[in-house]
Write an enzyme that holds these catalytic residues in place. Structure first.
Site, PDB file in Angstrom:
ATOM      1  N   HIS A 106      60.549  56.209  24.282  1.00 11.40           N
ATOM      2  CA  HIS A 106      60.615  55.976  22.838  1.00 11.40           C
ATOM      3  C   HIS A 106      60.675  57.300  22.090  1.00 11.40           C
ATOM      4  CE1 HIS A 106      59.108  54.650  18.811  1.00 11.40           C
ATOM      5  NE2 HIS A 106      59.988  53.705  19.056  1.00 11.40           N
ATOM      6  N   HIS A 114      66.358  54.456  15.091  1.00  7.32           N
ATOM      7  CA  HIS A 114      65.743  53.804  13.929  1.00  7.32           C
ATOM      8  C   HIS A 114      66.629  53.995  12.698  1.00  7.32           C
ATOM      9  CE1 HIS A 114      62.381  54.698  16.639  1.00  7.32           C
ATOM     10  NE2 HIS A 114      61.979  53.496  16.276  1.00  7.32           N
ATOM     11  N   HIS A 169      65.344  48.319  20.852  1.00  9.83           N
ATOM     12  CA  HIS A 169      63.970  47.921  21.167  1.00  9.83           C
ATOM     13  C   HIS A 169      63.934  46.662  22.031  1.00  9.83           C
ATOM     14  CE1 HIS A 169      63.159  50.782  17.887  1.00  9.83           C
ATOM     15  NE2 HIS A 169      61.991  50.951  18.469  1.00  9.83           N
ATOM     16  N   HIS A 183      57.704  46.221   9.841  1.00 10.39           N
ATOM     17  CA  HIS A 183      57.685  47.064  11.036  1.00 10.39           C
ATOM     18  C   HIS A 183      56.972  48.396  10.802  1.00 10.39           C
ATOM     19  CE1 HIS A 183      59.606  50.462  13.229  1.00 10.39           C
ATOM     20  NE2 HIS A 183      59.067  49.802  14.235  1.00 10.39           N
ATOM     21  N   HIS A 222      53.053  49.780  11.891  1.00 10.93           N
ATOM     22  CA  HIS A 222      52.841  51.039  12.623  1.00 10.93           C
ATOM     23  C   HIS A 222      51.772  51.880  11.919  1.00 10.93           C
ATOM     24  CE1 HIS A 222      55.567  51.591  16.025  1.00 10.93           C
ATOM     25  NE2 HIS A 222      56.473  50.896  15.371  1.00 10.93           N
ATOM     26  N   PHE A 258      56.421  58.166  15.320  1.00  9.00           N
ATOM     27  CA  PHE A 258      57.327  57.653  16.347  1.00  9.00           C
ATOM     28  C   PHE A 258      57.145  58.327  17.707  1.00  9.00           C
ATOM     29  CE2 PHE A 258      60.646  55.910  13.181  1.00  9.00           C
ATOM     30  CZ  PHE A 258      60.088  54.653  13.274  1.00  9.00           C
ATOM     31  N   HIS A 291      56.308  45.152  18.848  1.00 15.32           N
ATOM     32  CA  HIS A 291      57.757  45.008  18.950  1.00 15.32           C
ATOM     33  C   HIS A 291      58.182  43.682  19.546  1.00 15.32           C
ATOM     34  CE1 HIS A 291      59.846  48.343  17.131  1.00 15.32           C
ATOM     35  NE2 HIS A 291      58.690  48.965  17.266  1.00 15.32           N
TER      36      HIS A 291
HETATM   37 CU1  C2O Z   1      60.865  52.538  17.690  1.00 13.54          CU
HETATM   38 CU2  C2O Z   1      58.383  50.509  16.041  1.00 13.54          CU
HETATM   39  O1  C2O Z   1      59.446  51.917  16.609  1.00 13.54           O
END
Ligand code: C2O
Length: 552
Positions: free
Chosen positions: A148, A169, A178, A300, A304, A321, A334
């Protein structure tokens, strides 16, 4: 203790890349084998056709291609991070093209807060085994989270464009990349416990029962635990899907309603067209971060942020990230994002996937459960049943959760852009068309474009600002659950290098506002007042302009 139960194929911890390469050769024979070099021919051609300064894609556009892993270089990380290398351990390994798994019946991904003891024991064992694999085994947890990091923090160049990075992203690659990431993670976990039917759990945060950190991740003696989380957000503390760094003071039932209204806006009223839901096209040769889709922005990014540890210098793990996937919670978060893609497809006949070959043929590399380096294309992941999995069926309690109307008449719009968002900016925006028919509105969504968004150098703090239309409280007192809120720009920190230096993230955001304008009775107005209300790190953000466009 657990390694005693490690299945065969995982027993060679030393130099796994070499031994696995041998494994792979035996397994695949000669026909499928390709060398990374083969991928370069087409890329070099693409490089000749398009100059690296072009963007937006045109007749000569090409899909983002799987990176040449030998060109992996240190990612663009915050200054306080020095010991992280996100590059894969086996850069010279040959590549096989992805094929669908044999149909064995569907693996059903369960709701994380509803799993039983037996399932939890399996899942914990699988993660413990993954964490025990040596770091240089590409199936190890240590490598899994770095995958990632590599795709999010500029470790890979676009093939043929050494000055442009791959960023998955803030563009249309977000959902498919993802999906594959979870797919391989799940297959590796299943292989480790010898269970072909193993399926990852998902964090059902769009339903009231799931609006807390799932308790299975909060047990300190579990391999699912991560200490770099916000200590104030332990279960049963209520999740705020609109989190901006301050704790809401409203009671839980009201917070739940608020969350459901956010879901309604992000999945329904604000996501009526493909690019509004998926994010903007991103081709080979384009600058990264053209613009995220609705759900990628909220919830999303906010989830995070809510999950990361504010005591860490960069919000590690979930709120940055590079480190996000170091927390096993990432994969449950995810899972829900991935599920919502399928949900969106089923909400309306028009909610179809892109058919643009530059999306369908975009490719990435992942290691599979046999540690083979696999090239996947977006077109291979569109059917989750073909990938062998589905989600536990759950209710969609936000389906009718229309946001509430905020009372009062709009405050005047006297501001101008470009501006830095260290305070609320209110600007007047002209609408080229007014009072269109329902049919015209269905054919073309009215979209509020917030463009020229630039996050200052060394983007290490979470950024969020809300976008209101005809907001009645000039100080930004309205909440994002008000019908006047078109959406929010929320961004999880990551750095970008223009050329070879560090630079700022440049992006744009788009909000579908047909329903909003109808709901506030402004569909006949030639001019609307748009407020940009900073919620966190506004001093780091500049906005270039706001305009209306129409999207088919
Ligand atoms: Cu690639 Cu939720 O991030």
């Amino acid at each position: 203790m657990l390694s005693a139960t490690m299945p065969r194929g995982f027993a060679a911890p030393r130099a796994p890349c070499r031994s696995l390469q041998t494994l792979r050769c035996k397994a695949t024979g000669g026909a499928d084998r390709r060398d990374v070099l083969l991928g370069l021919g087409g890329a070099a051609a693409a490089g000749l056709l398009r100059s690296s300064s072009s963007s937006g894609g045109g007749a000569l556009a090409a899909p983002i291609q799987a990176p040449d892993l030998r060109n992996c270089h240190p990612p663009d990380l915050p200054d306080t991070v020095s010991d992280v290398n996100c590059c894969p351990p086996c850069a010279g390994t040959a590549i096989v093209d992805f094929t669908l798994p044999p149909p064995l019946g569907l693996r059903v991904r369960p709701v994380a807060h509803l799993v039983n003891k037996e399932y939890l024991a399996k899942y914990e064992k699988a993660v413990a085994l993954m964490k025990e694999l040596p770091d240089d085994d590409p199936r190890s947890f240590a490598h899994q989270w770095r995958v990632h990091c590599a795709y999010c923090d500029g470790a890979f160049d676009q093939v043929g464009f050494p000055d442009l990075e791959i960023q998955i992203h803030n563009c249309w690659l977000f959902f498919p990349w993802h999906r594959f990431y979870l797919y391989f993670h799940e297959r590796i976990l299943g292989k480790l416990i010898g269970d072909d039917k193993f399926a990852l759990p998902f964090w059902n945060w769009d339903a009231p029962g799931g609006m807390s950190l799932p308790a299975i991740y909060a047990n300190k003696s579990s391999p699912l635990y991560d200490e770099r989380r916000d200590p104030a957000h332990q279960p049963p503390f209520t999740l705020d899907l609109d989190y901006d760094g301050t704790e809401p003071t409203i009671p839980r039932p009201q917070q739940i309603d608020h969350n459901l209204m956010i879901m309604y806006r992000q999945m329904i009223s604000g996501a009526k067209k493909k690019e509004l839901f998926f994010g903007l096209p991103y081709h080979q040769g384009d600058q990264p971060d053209p613009g995220a889709g609705s759900v990628e922005l909220i919830p999303h990014n906010t989830v995070h942020f809510w999950s990361g540890d504010p005591r860490q210098p960069n919000g590690e793990d979930m709120a940055n990230f590079y480190s996000a996937a170091r927390d096993p919670l990432f994969f449950a978060h995810h899972g829900n994002i991935d599920r919502l893609w399928s949900v969106w497809n089923g909400l309306h006949p028009g909610n179809t996937n892109f058919t643009d070959p530059d999306w369908l043929d975009a490719s990435f590399l992942f290691y599979d459960e046999e540690a083979r380096l696999v090239r996947v294309r977006v077109r291979d992941c569109l059917d989750t049943a073909a990938l062998g999995y589905t989600y536990q069926d759950v209710a969609l309690p936000w389906l009718n959760a229309k946001p509430t109307t905020e009372a009062g008449s709009p405050a005047p719009a006297a501001g101008s852009l470009p501006a830095t968002l260290n305070q609320t900016v209110r600007v007047a925006v002209t609408r080229p068309r007014t009072s269109r028919t329902r049919q015209e509105k269905n054919a073309e969504e009215e979209v509020l474009v917030v463009e020229g968004i630039e996050v200052a150098d060394h983007f290490s703090r979470f950024v969020k600002f809300d976008v209101f239309v005809n907001e009645s409280q000039s100080g930004g007192g309205a909440t994002a659950a008000a019908v006047q809120c078109a959406g929010s720009v929320a961004m999880t920190p990551h750095l970008v290098r223009p050329g070879k230096g560090r630079g700022s993230v440049k992006t744009a955001a788009r909000f579908g506002i047909c329903d909003l304008l109808d709901d506030i009775g402004a569909d006949g107005d030639n001019t609307i007042a748009v407020s940009l209300v900073p919620r966190c790190a506004g001093d780091m953000v500049t906005v270039g302009g706001v305009r209306i466009e129409y999207v088919k």
